[in-house]
Enzyme design. Structure first.
Site, PDB file in Angstrom:
ATOM      1  N   LYS A   1       0.844  -1.206   0.000  1.00 31.78           N
ATOM      2  CA  LYS A   1       0.000   0.000   0.000  1.00 31.78           C
ATOM      3  C   LYS A   1       0.880   1.257   0.000  1.00 31.78           C
ATOM      4  O   LYS A   1       0.595   2.229  -0.701  1.00 31.78           O
ATOM      5  CB  LYS A   1      -0.941  -0.019   1.212  1.00 31.78           C
ATOM      6  CG  LYS A   1      -2.049  -1.042   1.047  1.00 31.78           C
ATOM      7  CD  LYS A   1      -2.887  -1.259   2.290  1.00 31.78           C
ATOM      8  CE  LYS A   1      -3.844  -2.421   2.010  1.00 31.78           C
ATOM      9  NZ  LYS A   1      -4.645  -2.819   3.168  1.00 31.78           N
TER      10      LYS A   1
ATOM     11  N   GLN B   1      -5.224  -1.994   9.320  1.00 32.00           N
ATOM     12  CA  GLN B   1      -4.852  -3.199   8.564  1.00 32.00           C
ATOM     13  C   GLN B   1      -5.343  -4.436   9.320  1.00 32.00           C
ATOM     14  O   GLN B   1      -4.969  -4.666  10.462  1.00 32.00           O
ATOM     15  CB  GLN B   1      -3.323  -3.238   8.381  1.00 32.00           C
ATOM     16  CG  GLN B   1      -2.836  -4.422   7.573  1.00 32.00           C
ATOM     17  CD  GLN B   1      -3.336  -4.389   6.121  1.00 32.00           C
ATOM     18  OE1 GLN B   1      -3.271  -3.369   5.453  1.00 32.00           O
ATOM     19  NE2 GLN B   1      -3.848  -5.523   5.650  1.00 32.00           N
TER      20      GLN B   1
ATOM     21  N   ASP C   1     -11.571   2.169   3.707  1.00 33.23           N
ATOM     22  CA  ASP C   1     -11.927   0.760   3.507  1.00 33.23           C
ATOM     23  C   ASP C   1     -13.450   0.585   3.434  1.00 33.23           C
ATOM     24  O   ASP C   1     -13.931  -0.518   3.168  1.00 33.23           O
ATOM     25  CB  ASP C   1     -11.366  -0.108   4.646  1.00 33.23           C
ATOM     26  CG  ASP C   1      -9.994  -0.687   4.302  1.00 33.23           C
ATOM     27  OD1 ASP C   1      -9.610  -0.640   3.110  1.00 33.23           O
ATOM     28  OD2 ASP C   1      -9.318  -1.194   5.210  1.00 33.23           O
TER      29      ASP C   1
END
Ligand code: NAD
Length: 298
Positions: free
Chosen positions: A53, A97, A120
């Site tokens: 990322k 994460q 997200d």
């Protein structure tokens, strides 16, 4: 011959657009877009995902801020960090994460993220807006799949679509996005009876069960489109080597289908690209920048 839906190629094309967008708007915004990534503990796969990322951000001009916390940190300290980042003017997007160690209340942490920064698309506000078919941050893997279908002119409206898996990360939001785009969606899961027969009805079959090679040609209608979300690392016959595979036994299925996604190089790269898209959208909104990327929203 069946068509390969090349997520790697599409993600590079989108990244080029994003990079141009950032460089031509940075002067107006007076800063680059910013993404904060919170990682807790030492899960090695998470380490790889975070690195990927970070690299992807730097390719398009997003500044990444990595917060790697020790797994002994208290839940309230992570909540405090999230609250601080919610108010940080250099941060447009933030993600936790996953997975994180079990002692943490994951859903509670996600619910602390400001919905405008929830790149997200996993907190209640954004999921609620998805259910209501209102604009909001959409989760990355499903949004990437929709872009992959669209870019190959595969129509969703009116199609019979079977989604295997009902997780909050993939199956549920994906089913809702497809429904909002007028697909006729059947959501299946580990308790579904006669999965094989249900799948055979699908014009578009999407496998997100997390079970290596679950789907063979007997699940697939002739001429269907098959999307493989699963990623598994298996030991290969070559010594000390591992091999990636998905939920679909591709060599068996490819001769029967109209189109398919490879593993690797299908859904995976699109997931990371949609994270970049969401971060840049949040930046665009923050500074009232011209919106030339709307076609990337599901
Ligand atoms: P999960 O374990 O949270 O959910 C799996 C779902 O599949 C569950 O709803 C379960 O009911 C269903 N399921 C399990 N076995 C089944 C079976 N035999 N028949 C029918 N349904 C079954 O997993 P997840 O987070 O949704 O991820 C699914 C897969 O996708 C994993 O392999 C994961 O690594 C992969 N993934 C890939 C990406 C990507 O970017 N390519 C992103 C997220 C997840």
């Amino acid at each position: 011959m069946s068509l390969k839906l090349d997520g790697k190629k599409l993600s590079l094309e989108i990244e080029e657009r994003l990079s141009n967008y950032v460089s031509s708007n940075e002067k107006i915004a007076k800063r680059a877009p910013g993404l904060a990534v919170i990682r807790i503990g030492e899960d090695p796969a998470s380490g790889v995902y975070v690195k990927n990322k970070e690299k992807a951000c730097s390719r398009v001009g997003i500044k990444s801020f990595i917060f790697h916390l020790n797994e002994n940190v208290e839940q309230n300290k992570v909540e405090e960090l999230i609250r601080k980042l919610n108010f940080d003017k250099d941060i447009d997007g933030m993600l936790l994460q996953l997975p994180i160690p079990e002692k943490f209340n994951e859903q509670r942490l996600i619910s602390y993220i400001d919905p405008r920064k929830d790149v997200d698309g996993l907190n209640e506000t954004n999921i609620g807006k998805l259910v209501k078919n209102e604009p909001a941050m959409r989760s990355c893997t499903p949004a990437g799949i929709i872009n992959l279908l669209r870019s190959h002119n595969i129509t969703i409206e009116g199609k019979k679509i079977v989604v295997i898996g009902r997780s909050l990360l993939v199956g549920k939001p994906l089913s809702l996005m497809l429904l909002n785009l007028n697909g006729t969606v059947t959501m299946t899961h580990s308790k579904t009876k006669n999965l094989n027969e249900v799948c055979k009805e699908a014009d578009i079959l999407i496998a997100a069960a997390g079970k290596p090679n679950l789907i063979n040609s007997s699940f697939v209608k002739e001429g269907a489109v098959i999307i493989d979300v699963g990623i598994h690392r298996l030991n290969s016959s070559v010594k000390n080597k591992t091999k990636l595979c998905g939920d679909v036994l591709l060599e068996d299925v490819i001769p029967k289908v109209f189109a398919y996604t490879p593993v690797p190089g299908g859904v995976g790269p699109m997931t990371v690209t949609m994270l970049l898209v969401n971060t840049i959208f949040s930046w665009q909104k923050q500074f009232g920048l011209l919106s030339t990327l709307n076609d990337l929203l599901p």
